[in-house]
Design a protein around this motif. Sequence first.
Motif, PDB file in Angstrom:
ATOM      1  N   UNK A 104       0.839  -1.196   0.000  1.00 20.67           N
ATOM      2  CA  UNK A 104       0.000   0.000   0.000  1.00 20.67           C
ATOM      3  C   UNK A 104       0.878   1.250   0.000  1.00 20.67           C
ATOM      4  N   UNK A 105       1.932   1.245   0.800  1.00 17.71           N
ATOM      5  CA  UNK A 105       2.864   2.376   0.815  1.00 17.71           C
ATOM      6  C   UNK A 105       3.523   2.555  -0.545  1.00 17.71           C
ATOM      7  N   UNK A 106       3.925   1.446  -1.156  1.00 12.90           N
ATOM      8  CA  UNK A 106       4.558   1.503  -2.471  1.00 12.90           C
ATOM      9  C   UNK A 106       3.646   2.100  -3.522  1.00 12.90           C
ATOM     10  N   UNK A 107       2.394   1.659  -3.553  1.00  9.21           N
ATOM     11  CA  UNK A 107       1.442   2.231  -4.509  1.00  9.21           C
ATOM     12  C   UNK A 107       1.182   3.702  -4.199  1.00  9.21           C
ATOM     13  N   UNK A 108       1.128   4.044  -2.925  1.00 12.12           N
ATOM     14  CA  UNK A 108       0.938   5.442  -2.550  1.00 12.12           C
ATOM     15  C   UNK A 108       2.076   6.316  -3.056  1.00 12.12           C
ATOM     16  N   UNK A 109       3.296   5.858  -2.892  1.00 13.00           N
ATOM     17  CA  UNK A 109       4.454   6.612  -3.377  1.00 13.00           C
ATOM     18  C   UNK A 109       4.429   6.700  -4.897  1.00 13.00           C
ATOM     19  N   UNK A 110       4.103   5.593  -5.561  1.00 12.51           N
ATOM     20  CA  UNK A 110       4.011   5.567  -7.026  1.00 12.51           C
ATOM     21  C   UNK A 110       3.006   6.606  -7.516  1.00 12.51           C
ATOM     22  N   UNK A 111       1.833   6.632  -6.878  1.00  9.59           N
ATOM     23  CA  UNK A 111       0.783   7.576  -7.272  1.00  9.59           C
ATOM     24  C   UNK A 111       1.240   9.011  -7.011  1.00  9.59           C
ATOM     25  N   UNK A 112       1.905   9.250  -5.888  1.00 15.27           N
ATOM     26  CA  UNK A 112       2.405  10.599  -5.601  1.00 15.27           C
ATOM     27  C   UNK A 112       3.456  11.040  -6.611  1.00 15.27           C
TER      28      UNK A 112
END
Length: 127
Positions: A104-112
């Motif tokens: 979830x953190x990885x996808x959040x960073x990717x989206x940011x």
Amino acid sequence: MLTGSTQLKLTEMEMLHMQDVRTWFLVLELASFVWVIPQDVYPGRRTSVIILLLTLGFVTITLLRFDTVWNYIHHVLFRNQLWILPIDSYLIEHFFDTFFPAVVSGFGIWILLWLKTLLPISGNSRM
């Protein structure tokens, strides 16, 4: 070994699968470094919007049909059957507490990162 620490009790099958997973994580890390280093060479706005929408679509589908996406990803990434573990395996029982927050953190960073390509950044902004 540290005093008081416990050692993982993975089966040989789980260990072999985790070696395969480690290989994919190394590939992902390398791709991330290639992506992050040249931050001033991002693609155009249209490409950024498309990638951001695809990412959000993937996250949405995963939330709605997790088992289907999970199995599909494993079929694509792993050519062996080592990922098909018994339901009572140590790896499955202890997997969700650490892996999912990381994903979830990885996808959040990717989206940011992709949002950063879409938002104009002013050099004169005051914080």
